[in-house]
Write a protein that holds these residues in place. Structure first.
Motif, PDB file in Angstrom:
ATOM      1  N   PRO A 145      70.714   8.242  31.472  1.00 44.63           N
ATOM      2  CA  PRO A 145      70.722   6.844  31.007  1.00 44.63           C
ATOM      3  C   PRO A 145      70.266   5.797  32.021  1.00 44.63           C
ATOM      4  O   PRO A 145      70.545   4.610  31.830  1.00 44.63           O
ATOM      5  CB  PRO A 145      72.202   6.630  30.643  1.00 44.63           C
ATOM      6  N   HIS A 146      69.558   6.196  33.075  1.00 50.28           N
ATOM      7  CA  HIS A 146      69.120   5.198  34.072  1.00 50.28           C
ATOM      8  C   HIS A 146      67.948   5.777  34.860  1.00 50.28           C
ATOM      9  O   HIS A 146      68.134   6.693  35.658  1.00 50.28           O
ATOM     10  CB  HIS A 146      70.307   4.882  35.009  1.00 50.28           C
ATOM     11  N   SER A 147      66.728   5.280  34.616  1.00 55.06           N
ATOM     12  CA  SER A 147      65.600   5.716  35.441  1.00 55.06           C
ATOM     13  C   SER A 147      64.607   4.579  35.630  1.00 55.06           C
ATOM     14  O   SER A 147      64.480   3.697  34.784  1.00 55.06           O
ATOM     15  CB  SER A 147      64.885   6.933  34.837  1.00 55.06           C
ATOM     16  N   HIS A 148      63.943   4.623  36.775  1.00 52.03           N
ATOM     17  CA  HIS A 148      62.858   3.678  37.076  1.00 52.03           C
ATOM     18  C   HIS A 148      61.562   4.485  37.059  1.00 52.03           C
ATOM     19  O   HIS A 148      60.907   4.657  38.082  1.00 52.03           O
ATOM     20  CB  HIS A 148      63.080   3.031  38.444  1.00 52.03           C
ATOM     21  N   LEU A 149      61.234   5.025  35.891  1.00 52.95           N
ATOM     22  CA  LEU A 149      60.164   6.018  35.778  1.00 52.95           C
ATOM     23  C   LEU A 149      58.792   5.489  36.176  1.00 52.95           C
ATOM     24  O   LEU A 149      57.975   6.235  36.715  1.00 52.95           O
ATOM     25  CB  LEU A 149      60.130   6.537  34.329  1.00 52.95           C
ATOM     26  N   VAL A 207      64.218   4.269  30.431  1.00 55.87           N
ATOM     27  CA  VAL A 207      63.093   3.945  31.318  1.00 55.87           C
ATOM     28  C   VAL A 207      63.042   2.429  31.517  1.00 55.87           C
ATOM     29  O   VAL A 207      62.942   1.681  30.555  1.00 55.87           O
ATOM     30  CB  VAL A 207      61.764   4.440  30.701  1.00 55.87           C
ATOM     31  N   LYS A 208      63.093   2.011  32.785  1.00 57.46           N
ATOM     32  CA  LYS A 208      63.088   0.578  33.094  1.00 57.46           C
ATOM     33  C   LYS A 208      61.738   0.141  33.649  1.00 57.46           C
ATOM     34  O   LYS A 208      61.091   0.901  34.365  1.00 57.46           O
ATOM     35  CB  LYS A 208      64.128   0.269  34.181  1.00 57.46           C
ATOM     36  N   SER A 209      61.384  -1.119  33.392  1.00 59.10           N
ATOM     37  CA  SER A 209      60.353  -1.758  34.203  1.00 59.10           C
ATOM     38  C   SER A 209      61.066  -2.236  35.472  1.00 59.10           C
ATOM     39  O   SER A 209      62.138  -1.750  35.785  1.00 59.10           O
ATOM     40  CB  SER A 209      59.735  -2.939  33.444  1.00 59.10           C
ATOM     41  N   VAL A 239      73.674  -3.482  33.191  1.00 53.55           N
ATOM     42  CA  VAL A 239      73.840  -4.213  34.442  1.00 53.55           C
ATOM     43  C   VAL A 239      73.860  -3.231  35.619  1.00 53.55           C
ATOM     44  O   VAL A 239      74.592  -2.236  35.586  1.00 53.55           O
ATOM     45  CB  VAL A 239      75.152  -5.053  34.439  1.00 53.55           C
ATOM     46  N   HIS A 240      73.013  -3.492  36.640  1.00 52.73           N
ATOM     47  CA  HIS A 240      73.180  -2.838  37.947  1.00 52.73           C
ATOM     48  C   HIS A 240      74.343  -3.583  38.608  1.00 52.73           C
ATOM     49  O   HIS A 240      74.176  -4.744  39.004  1.00 52.73           O
ATOM     50  CB  HIS A 240      71.936  -3.008  38.812  1.00 52.73           C
ATOM     51  N   ALA A 241      75.491  -2.965  38.735  1.00 59.42           N
ATOM     52  CA  ALA A 241      76.715  -3.719  39.020  1.00 59.42           C
ATOM     53  C   ALA A 241      77.361  -3.337  40.343  1.00 59.42           C
ATOM     54  O   ALA A 241      77.635  -2.159  40.594  1.00 59.42           O
ATOM     55  CB  ALA A 241      77.713  -3.511  37.879  1.00 59.42           C
ATOM     56  N   ASP A 255      76.185   0.006  35.868  1.00 60.80           N
ATOM     57  CA  ASP A 255      75.728   1.161  36.635  1.00 60.80           C
ATOM     58  C   ASP A 255      75.929   0.940  38.139  1.00 60.80           C
ATOM     59  O   ASP A 255      75.931  -0.198  38.599  1.00 60.80           O
ATOM     60  CB  ASP A 255      74.252   1.427  36.353  1.00 60.80           C
ATOM     61  N   HIS A 256      76.061   2.034  38.874  1.00 61.49           N
ATOM     62  CA  HIS A 256      76.342   2.068  40.328  1.00 61.49           C
ATOM     63  C   HIS A 256      77.841   1.920  40.587  1.00 61.49           C
ATOM     64  O   HIS A 256      78.515   2.894  40.875  1.00 61.49           O
ATOM     65  CB  HIS A 256      75.552   1.008  41.111  1.00 61.49           C
ATOM     66  N   LEU A 257      78.375   0.675  40.580  1.00 59.03           N
ATOM     67  CA  LEU A 257      79.828   0.442  40.648  1.00 59.03           C
ATOM     68  C   LEU A 257      80.465   0.851  41.968  1.00 59.03           C
ATOM     69  O   LEU A 257      81.683   1.054  42.028  1.00 59.03           O
ATOM     70  CB  LEU A 257      80.540   1.172  39.488  1.00 59.03           C
ATOM     71  N   ALA A 313      70.274  10.130  36.794  1.00 53.21           N
ATOM     72  CA  ALA A 313      69.484  10.509  37.972  1.00 53.21           C
ATOM     73  C   ALA A 313      69.017   9.268  38.731  1.00 53.21           C
ATOM     74  O   ALA A 313      68.767   9.330  39.920  1.00 53.21           O
ATOM     75  CB  ALA A 313      68.295  11.367  37.563  1.00 53.21           C
ATOM     76  N   ASP A 314      68.908   8.120  38.039  1.00 52.37           N
ATOM     77  CA  ASP A 314      68.388   6.906  38.678  1.00 52.37           C
ATOM     78  C   ASP A 314      67.078   7.221  39.411  1.00 52.37           C
ATOM     79  O   ASP A 314      66.872   6.800  40.555  1.00 52.37           O
ATOM     80  CB  ASP A 314      69.427   6.310  39.647  1.00 52.37           C
ATOM     81  N   TYR A 315      66.225   8.004  38.747  1.00 50.15           N
ATOM     82  CA  TYR A 315      64.950   8.384  39.386  1.00 50.15           C
ATOM     83  C   TYR A 315      64.206   7.137  39.841  1.00 50.15           C
ATOM     84  O   TYR A 315      63.883   6.261  39.036  1.00 50.15           O
ATOM     85  CB  TYR A 315      64.105   9.193  38.400  1.00 50.15           C
TER      86      TYR A 315
HETATM   87 ZN   LIG Z   1      68.460   1.348  39.095  1.00 52.23          ZN
END
Ligand SMILES: [Zn+2]
Length: 428
Positions: free
Chosen positions: A78-82, A145-147, A241-243, A264-266, A332-334
């Motif tokens: 649920p979190h990637s910077h592809l 997938v995030k921008s 949120v990147h938190a 996410d992160h926390l 994975a936060d790729y």
């Molecule tokens: Zn991230």
């Protein structure tokens, strides 16, 4: 007559839970069916159970015998910077060796932004497709997938168009992350950048379902994030949120207040933030790839830098989150800086080791709870009737072995919507 029966799995882990995912003590209770089977028709799961029962009840056009092998749901990331250009492996070596970074050299996200702005859509697309192949080969069937490496209107929209154009068996869920960091050219006029993020939102919404905000001492304040969140919600985005990654700024509280799907992160989440997330049902997404890759480079709240595996910090924090009743997921936060891996398998191994999680907990966090982090828990993330037939057949017989073994790919077959898309660990 059904399309397919997967039969005689040594173990079948369903990751089936209550209606909202695996929470509290439920996280450690994994349903495991010995000699299991999955009945599949038209891309959906019809029934799951012991082979003995299902073989009597269903006639299948095809039977896939998987003796001696584990069967699980497809992994959800649920979190990637592809979408990016510019790997940061050189900077990482300097940091690992404790070498001074040459003055004037761009580092971190801003380095990747500079490279990404210069990359063509064709180059970005080719790399993203190759990365999706790697994800799929390691068992991931859905990825967010995030921008976020454009940080200007044109590049952010180009990254989202590239993401939207990917035709690949892995299902992608798109997120606009204009609010990643304040780009260098706006450092002395932050408000103008926040305005730009908001101005880009309507067009980005054509591709992106979510809007993500980095709420962290190094990124945006809670006030800035609240302003951007209000604009995003008015356009029909859901929020992520990147938190609280690099310090406690109340980002988890904000995520809960805004009804974000995940925080996410926390790393530095406060007790009040935990309570707020649990109350609101905000999924907490943990990224052990970052914990591992940055290790002693990650400062603890007391400012000391210790290996997390030697320190009780991480396991204690994660136990507190579980006890608070937060739905927890893994990702994975790729990305090219803090977690350069496409593999959720690797992430499961790191999570168990660094956060001292049990096998059952780790499985739920990589499947059903990760699906809930993307608001898709009713549709995927577990093997049960009615859900998409996203299935992984592993080379090992028991679910604990997927986490205990590390550094090699243990995937044999991957199915997406009932179709075989990986054989012998290779996309077909
Ligand atoms: Zn991230």
């Amino acid at each position: 007559l059904i399309d397919l029966l997967i039969a005689h799995a040594a173990e079948l882990v369903t990751c089936r839970t209550g209606p909202r995912g695996a929470i509290g003590p439920g996280l450690a209770q994994l349903e495991v069916i010995a000699d299991g089977a999955v009945a599949i028709d038209r891309g959906r799961i019809v029934e799951v159970g012991p082979t003995r029962q299902l073989a009597r009840r269903h006639h299948a056009r095809r039977v896939l015998q998987v003796r001696g092998r584990l069967v699980s749901p497809g992994l959800v990331d649920p979190h990637s910077h592809l979408i990016f250009a510019g790997t940061r492996h050189e900077e990482w070596e300097d940091r690992v060796l404790g070498r001074a970074i040459p003055p004037g050299r761009l580092t971190g996200i801003r380095y990747t932004v500079a490279r990404t702005r210069r990359a063509s859509a064709a180059v970005l697309r080719a790399q993203a497709l190759a990365d999706l192949d790697t994800m799929l080969a390691h068992g991931t069937t859905t990825v967010e997938v995030k921008s976020g490496y454009g940080l200007d209107r044109d590049t952010e929209l180009r990254l989202l168009r590239v993401a939207a154009s990917l035709r690949h068996p892995v299902c992608t869920v798109l997120t606009y992350l204009g609010a990643h960091v304040v780009p260098t050219e706006y450092l002395d006029r932050r408000d103008a950048y926040v305005d730009l993020v908001i101005d880009t939102m309507p067009e980005a919404r054509r591709h992106a379902e979510y809007c993500d905000l980095c709420c962290d001492p190094n990124c945006f304040t809670t006030d800035e994030c609240r302003r951007m969140a209000k604009a995003a919600l008015a356009l029909g985005y859901r929020l992520r949120v990147h938190a609280d990654q690099n310090g406690p700024v109340g980002a988890a509280e904000l995520a809960a207040e805004l009804g974000a799907s995940s925080a996410d992160h926390l790393d530095h989440v406060s007790p009040a933030g935990m309570r707020a997330m649990a109350r609101r049902g905000t999924v907490g997404v943990l990224v052990p790839g970052v914990t591992h890759h940055l290790m002693e480079m990650t400062p603890r709240p007391d400012g000391r830098r210790l290996l997390p595996a030697q320190s009780p910090f991480w396991p204690r924090l994660v136990r507190r989150m579980i006890a608070a009743g937060i739905r927890l997921a893994l990702a994975a936060d790729y990305n090219p800086g803090s977690s350069p891996t496409q593999s959720m398998q690797a992430v499961m191994q790191l999570a168990a080791r660094l956060y001292r999680l049990g096998y059952a907990e780790t499985w739920h966090m990589s499947t059903i709870n990760a699906a809930w982090a993307l608001d898709r828990g009713e549709d995927r993330g577990s093997l049960e009737a009615g859900k998409r037939a996203d299935v992984v057949v592993w080379t090992v017989p028991e679910h604990g072995m997927v986490i205990n073994r590390f550094g090699v790919n243990l995937v044999d077959i991957v199915m997406k919507d009932g179709r075989v898309v990986v054989e012998r660990g290779v996309p077909v």
